[in-house]
Design an enzyme around this catalytic site. Structure first.
Site, PDB file in Angstrom:
ATOM      1  CE  LYS A 204      -4.383  -1.738   1.461  1.00 46.56           C
ATOM      2  NZ  LYS A 204      -5.385  -1.817   2.310  1.00 46.56           N
ATOM      3  NE  ARG A 239      -7.664  -8.277   0.010  1.00 43.80           N
ATOM      4  CZ  ARG A 239      -7.250  -7.510  -0.821  1.00 43.80           C
ATOM      5  NH1 ARG A 239      -6.254  -6.562  -0.669  1.00 43.80           N
ATOM      6  NH2 ARG A 239      -7.570  -7.437  -1.974  1.00 43.80           N
TER       7      ARG A 239
END
Ligand code: 8Y4
Length: 265
Positions: A204, A239
């Site tokens: 991210k 995840r």
């Protein structure tokens, strides 16, 4: 949890059809690398991504879930906000609904409870299209906690067993770097709510921000550091895109966490 994102260019043929065999090969590989879940998604939640119709999303995810269920031993989750997709995905073999919208769509809770599936409730400020425009909190940890508990109560009120729920602070979903760091530092308080926590930090942009603007394909080491921190903070599921590498980081972090629990009781 390995990410199988059916919106990415790598899984399209020339005619914009999801290439079933390419997607399945990636799913099988993540299973071999030690994933416990494969998260199958057919709609991008990126700011500015074009929405996908219900039929298009069904056409993308259902065949992949049907085949994966036969080919891999790990559990399958479906990343969707749409009740009809939740229903069909669970019929095809998904056991966890991963909804960044936390089952707020009309009929979503019923879709999960009718299927006897579990659900991950994620926090997001605003909606995918607008969430990164001006994220703002007085106390991000308190506000995320309040939102998640409100979603838990709505789900339980509408028939979903509490034991079927997983919570997620939603890193990057309507959050600036300082908010993401406050949530990661506050993870033990979220874990203390008593629900398994799912955490998505892999690749991210906050990791790019912390690493001299590293592009998305140069964030593996940062992603492993983040996964390690999440496990030490009490996360149950991470995840990720890089299953093999993360698996080892998770093993190390889990061993450290167990040793800490033995020391402190
Ligand atoms: C590079 C690669 C940069 C991916 C950004 C991204 C979460 C999630 C997503 C999460 C849960 C993403 C579907 C965003 N993130 N579901 N989904 N938790 N439960 N961005 O954090 O991976 S998609």
């Amino acid at each position: 949890m390995g990410v199988l994102n059916l919106t990415s260019d790598s899984f399209y043929d020339g005619g914009h059809h999801v290439s079933l065999e390419t997607a399945l090969a990636h799913g099988r590989r993540m299973a071999e690398e030690g994933a416990d879940f494969i998260d199958v998604g057919g709609e991008s939640t990126r700011p500015g991504a074009e929405p996908v119709s219900e039929q298009e999303e069904l056409d993308r995810v259902v065949p992949v879930i049907e085949r994966l269920r036969r080919d891999v031993a790990c559990a399958i989750s479906v990343d969707t906000m749409k009740p009809a997709v939740m229903r069909e995905a669970c019929r095809a073999g998904a056991r966890l609904v991963n909804d960044v919208n936390a089952l707020r769509a009309p009929g979503a809770i019923e879709a999960v409870s009718d299927a006897g599936a579990a659900a991950c409730l994620m926090h997001m400020q605003n909606e995918p299209r607008t969430m990164q425009l001006a994220p703002s909190y007085v106390d991000v940890l308190a506000e995320v906690t309040d939102y998640l508990l409100e979603r838990v109560h709505d789900c339980v009120d509408h028939g979903l067993p509490r034991e079927s729920l997983v919570l997620d602070p939603g890193f990057g979903f309507g959050k600036r770097l300082e908010h993401n760091l406050a949530l990661l530092a506050g993870l033990p308080a979220l874990a203390a709510l008593g629900f398994p926590l799912l955490v998505g930090l892999s690749r991210k942009s906050m990791l790019g921000q912390l690493c001299d603007g590293a592009p998305v394909d140069q964030r593996l080491a940062a992603s492993l550091a983040a996964a390690t921190a999440a496990i030490l903070g009490g996360a149950a599921i991470v995840r990720v895109h890089d299953v093999r590498e993360t698996r080892d980081a998770v093993r190390v972090a889990t061993a450290i966490r167990r040793a800490r629990e033995e020391r402190t009781g």
